[in-house]
Design a protein around this motif. Structure first.
Motif, PDB file in Angstrom:
ATOM      1  N   HIS A  59     -27.172 -28.644   6.766  1.00  0.00           N
ATOM      2  CA  HIS A  59     -27.074 -30.207   6.637  1.00  0.00           C
ATOM      3  C   HIS A  59     -26.752 -30.852   7.987  1.00  0.00           C
ATOM      4  N   LEU A  60     -26.669 -29.971   9.231  1.00  0.00           N
ATOM      5  CA  LEU A  60     -26.656 -30.405  10.248  1.00  0.00           C
ATOM      6  C   LEU A  60     -27.651 -31.359  10.713  1.00  0.00           C
ATOM      7  N   GLN A  61     -28.972 -31.118   9.982  1.00  0.00           N
ATOM      8  CA  GLN A  61     -30.121 -31.992  10.407  1.00  0.00           C
ATOM      9  C   GLN A  61     -29.939 -33.427   9.694  1.00  0.00           C
ATOM     10  N   PHE A  66     -25.001 -41.338  15.680  1.00  0.00           N
ATOM     11  CA  PHE A  66     -23.678 -41.940  15.343  1.00  0.00           C
ATOM     12  C   PHE A  66     -22.527 -40.760  14.756  1.00  0.00           C
ATOM     13  N   ASP A  67     -23.024 -40.022  13.886  1.00  0.00           N
ATOM     14  CA  ASP A  67     -22.361 -39.068  13.081  1.00  0.00           C
ATOM     15  C   ASP A  67     -21.822 -37.884  14.081  1.00  0.00           C
ATOM     16  N   LEU A  68     -22.903 -37.500  14.894  1.00  0.00           N
ATOM     17  CA  LEU A  68     -22.440 -36.517  16.089  1.00  0.00           C
ATOM     18  C   LEU A  68     -21.363 -37.012  17.283  1.00  0.00           C
ATOM     19  N   LYS A  69     -22.012 -38.380  17.489  1.00  0.00           N
ATOM     20  CA  LYS A  69     -21.036 -39.027  18.601  1.00  0.00           C
ATOM     21  C   LYS A  69     -19.424 -39.186  17.998  1.00  0.00           C
ATOM     22  N   LYS A  83     -29.873 -33.342  18.211  1.00  0.00           N
ATOM     23  CA  LYS A  83     -30.776 -33.853  17.271  1.00  0.00           C
ATOM     24  C   LYS A  83     -32.170 -33.367  17.516  1.00  0.00           C
ATOM     25  N   ALA A  84     -32.579 -33.039  18.844  1.00  0.00           N
ATOM     26  CA  ALA A  84     -33.764 -32.723  19.364  1.00  0.00           C
ATOM     27  C   ALA A  84     -33.819 -31.046  18.834  1.00  0.00           C
TER      28      ALA A  84
END
Length: 225
Positions: A59-61, A66-69, A83-84
């Motif tokens: 589900h990380l993909q 914005f979610d990661l930051k 993301k890459a």
């Protein structure tokens, strides 16, 4: 505790060099991508925070920049790196257009698309364009959203097929629920595309439905001929 305060045998990078990447945990692999931590927390701590945001690593993909930051310690640069890396993981699992995938059976299509499509949160309708040897020469997402035969335009699909000098087409879409049972709209859409393909002379070989680690071929299961 900072990563630098750990013994070398416990540091993710050193463990990868000594043991190999297969021996590292998910958190350790992510910590290597993050490279640095934040004040009071190591990159390993941040990696564990990230993993705690999802119920499964796949589900990380689905997480956006914005979610990661939103996780303290992950800035724009680190979010881009993550993301890459997630996208590379998807492509490695599902294959690429350049990998010259030859379709011999429905399972070939399922294996090609499973990693990319099985965890998508909404339906994606994809067309695969094949040459005379049944090798995939182009993949295109035609539609995103609930499948309805009235909004899947054969014109768009077959114009693309002509553009790529396609010999045949296979279409596929995912069911976010995981249940691969075809709906009435799935069958109706497929029949419409078959009829259009017969007129143009570019055959629709199959329609594959992707679920969670499962798939269904409408041809193989007798829903269409």
């Amino acid at each position: 505790m900072n990563i630098k305060d750990l013994a070398n045998s416990e540091k993710p990078r050193e463990r990868l060099l000594e043991k190999g990447e297969k021996y590292l945990s998910n958190a350790e692999l992510i910590a290597i991508l993050l490279n640095t931590g934040r004040k009071g927390s190591s990159s390993l701590d941040i990696a564990n925070e990230l993993l705690n945001k999802v119920t499964h690593i796949k589900h990380l993909q689905q997480m956006s920049i914005f979610d990661l930051k939103a996780i303290k310690g992950i800035g724009l640069y680190k979010a881009i790196v993550l993301k890459a890396a997630f996208e590379l993981g998807i492509r490695m699992h599902s294959g690429s257009i350049e990998s010259q995938v030859k379709v011999k059976k429905p399972a070939d299509v399922a294996n090609y698309l499973m990693g990319e499509m099985q965890h998508l949160p909404q339906e994606h309708f994809v067309a695969l364009f094949l040459n005379s040897k049944n090798i995939i020469i182009k993949q295109k997402t035609i539609f995103k959203g609930t499948l309805n035969s009235s909004i899947i335009h054969p014109r768009e699909i077959f114009c693309e097929a002509i553009k790529w000098s396609s010999h045949a087409i296979i279409v596929a879409h995912n069911h976010p629920s995981g249940d691969v049972t075809p709906s009435t709209e799935d069958i109706k859409t497929t029949q419409r595309l078959i009829e259009c393909g017969e007129i143009i002379g570019i055959g629709l070989l199959d329609h594959i439905i992707i679920g969670h680690n499962s798939y269904l071929s409408l041809v193989e299961n007798g829903y269409i001929e």
